[in-house]
Structures are given as C-alpha cells and as structure tokens.
Design an enzyme around this catalytic site. Structure first.
Site, PDB file in Angstrom:
ATOM      1  N   CYS A  81     -22.010  41.735  -6.116  1.00  0.00           N
ATOM      2  CA  CYS A  81     -20.927  42.007  -5.178  1.00  0.00           C
ATOM      3  C   CYS A  81     -19.640  42.083  -6.005  1.00  0.00           C
ATOM      4  O   CYS A  81     -19.298  41.111  -6.700  1.00  0.00           O
ATOM      5  CB  CYS A  81     -20.859  40.852  -4.181  1.00  0.00           C
ATOM      6  SG  CYS A  81     -19.447  40.899  -3.065  1.00  0.00           S
ATOM      7  N   CYS A 192     -18.150  49.207  -4.712  1.00  0.00           N
ATOM      8  CA  CYS A 192     -18.644  48.145  -3.829  1.00  0.00           C
ATOM      9  C   CYS A 192     -20.129  48.403  -3.719  1.00  0.00           C
ATOM     10  O   CYS A 192     -20.556  49.554  -3.573  1.00  0.00           O
ATOM     11  CB  CYS A 192     -17.978  48.245  -2.461  1.00  0.00           C
ATOM     12  SG  CYS A 192     -18.809  47.298  -1.155  1.00  0.00           S
TER      13      CYS A 192
HETATM   14  N1  DGL Z   1     -20.757  44.423  -1.437  1.00  0.00           N
HETATM   15  C1  DGL Z   1     -19.470  43.878  -1.639  1.00  0.00           C
HETATM   16  C2  DGL Z   1     -18.810  44.402  -2.932  1.00  0.00           C
HETATM   17  O1  DGL Z   1     -19.470  44.923  -3.816  1.00  0.00           O
HETATM   18  C3  DGL Z   1     -18.422  43.896  -0.608  1.00  0.00           C
HETATM   19  C4  DGL Z   1     -18.601  44.062   0.790  1.00  0.00           C
HETATM   20  C5  DGL Z   1     -17.754  43.085   1.556  1.00  0.00           C
HETATM   21  O2  DGL Z   1     -18.259  42.026   1.822  1.00  0.00           O
HETATM   22  O3  DGL Z   1     -16.612  43.420   1.902  1.00  0.00           O
HETATM   23  O4  DGL Z   1     -17.621  44.267  -3.076  1.00  0.00           O
END
Ligand code: DGL
Length: 266
Positions: A81, A192
């Site tokens: 993430c 993301c």
């Molecule tokens: N998957 C997460 C990232 O790579 C973010 C999504 C979120 O929770 O806002 O930043």
C-alpha cells in the site's frame, strides 16, 4: 539447533497488507516470481480508505495489521500500500529490525528512466501525495521531467466495490484525470495498488493516446525476493505455495472477490 530454528522460519508464510484489496496487484506478481512460497494477505477493508485519513490514524491501523500478521507467524512483510508505506514503513523497520520489510512507492523512477521528455502523471491517494516521503521522491526527479501529481480520492472505492468499468468510472476519469492530460503526456504512474485493477478500463478510456501505464508491483516483488534471499529465507522446494486471504470486513464476499482479483488476467 539454530539451524532448525532457521529452517522452520523459512517455512513460514510471507505477510502482505493493504488498506483493502489493492495489494493483491502486488501479491499476484509475488506469487508469480516465488511460486513455492506461502502467503498471508490481510486486507483492512473495514478501515478503508487509508488515503484520505490522517497520518497518525494510518500509522495506528498499519501497526495493528502488522501485529496481527506477526502473531500468525510470517518471515517477511510487504506493505503493499503506497499510503501505508509512506506513513509507516520507516517506523516499522525500527520496530522489527530482524524482519525483512518492503514497501511500495509510486514508480516515478522507471517512468523518468523510460521518458522521452513528455509529461508524467502520478495518480495516487491524497495522503500519499502529501507525505514527506513522496515529496522527497518528486524532488529527486523534478529537474529531469515534468511530473504532475494527480490526487485520486474516491478512486480506490471502485475496486473495493468490484466496479472495474462503467459510466461512473468514466465520469471519474473525466473529472479528476482529464484536466491534467496534455498533448505531450506520455506516462501515467499508477501510484496506488488498487489502480492496476482499473488499468484495462483506463486504457480504453485513454483510447488512441500513446500513453503508457506503469506501476511498481513487479519491482516491489523482486525487492521482496531479493531481501528474503539475502537472509536465506527463500524456499527452494518444488511445491506450489498456498495463498491465504483475510479481510477485516468479515465479509465472505470480500474474500471471494480477493481470490478473483488474484486470478484476474492482466
Ligand atoms: N492501496 C492503497 C495505496 O496503495 C490506498 C488505498 C486507500 O486506502 O486509500 O495507496
């Protein structure tokens, strides 16, 4: 004795975490390049999104997920993430110095390396963009390319809800992405881990424009493999590893969707 301990540690799974289903885009690469390994993936969909929360909240949520994975027993950790990485990875490394930990950050470096002088857009959560870690990364490349950050609050929700196309997604791209696209835009960084699942639809939306889409999932998985190898923690047997997926929402539908995403052709 220490060899036995070491040997049994090697047989532990690798932990993966994300605010929800996004980190599965990194996990699918890791499974491909380390097929003999077992993995535990924890998606914190109950608390998603992380990307519009305060840094202190993101840290607490991330620490809780990591503690949970450690209790189950893991030999390495991927913070799959971008948001949690920028808010917490440095602290995690301080808290667990013996654990190989990799994070993910927007793939700006490969975008700049392959650039022909055109504009690079970075789609990421508002929180990733605000973080010092991201700003430092931008600073490093600022005089080598025209890099523009595109905050995409509300976009990860499409993936969490299993909506990978449709009019509402088009409307989102028209409103939040189109204003940044210029004639000379050549690359969009998917900063993301949820966004790679929207790649087919985004590609369609962009149509004939010669814009390449890139993300950091392969690089992150390779780095994870490298760190495990350095510590002698890679499994060498000829076996097919097991992937266990857990989700804080407690919803079976989210678990089912997670396995589908993992198998989604790309
Ligand atoms: N998957 C997460 C990232 O790579 C973010 C999504 C979120 O929770 O806002 O930043």
């Amino acid at each position: 004795m220490s060899n036995d301990l070491y040997g049994s540690r090697k047989n532990l799974p690798i932990g993966f975490m994300d605010s929800g289903l996004g980190g599965l885009s990194v996990l699918r690469e890791a499974v491909r390049i380390m097929p003999a390994e077992d993995f535990i993936y924890f998606g914190d969909s109950l608390h998603a999104p992380y990307g519009t929360k305060e840094q202190s909240v993101i840290r607490e949520l991330t620490f809780a997920v990591v503690e949970n994975l450690l209790k189950q027993g893991i030999k390495g950790l991927a913070v799959a993430c971008n948001t949690a990485t920028s808010a917490a990875v440095r602290l995690l490394r301080g808290m667990y110095p013996d654990l190989p930990i990799v994070g993910i950050e927007p793939a700006i470096k490969p975008a700049v390396t392959s650039s022909h002088g055109g504009r690079i857009l970075v789609m990421a959560t508002p929180m990733t963009i605000q973080q010092e870690k991201y700003q430092a990364l931008l600073e490093q490349y600022r005089d080598q390319a025209d890099i523009v950050s595109v905050p995409c609050g509300g976009l990860m929700e499409f993936v969490e809800q299993g909506r990978f196309g449709g009019e509402q997604l088009d409307a989102y791209f028209r409103k939040h992405l189109m204003p940044f696209i210029t004639e000379d835009t050549e690359t969009i960084v998917l900063g993301c881990t949820h966004y790679p699942f929207l790649r087919p639809h985004l590609q369609e939306f962009l149509g004939e424009r010669p814009i390449q889409l890139i993300d950091g999932s392969y690089g992150t998985s390779m780095e994870l493999k490298r760190r495990l190898k350095v510590k002698g923690l890679l499994r060498k047997e000829d076996r097919k590893g097991i992937v266990t997926i857990q989700n804080s929402s407690g919803s079976q539908a989210m678990i089912d969707r997670s396995y589908e995403l993992l198998e989604m052709p790309y």
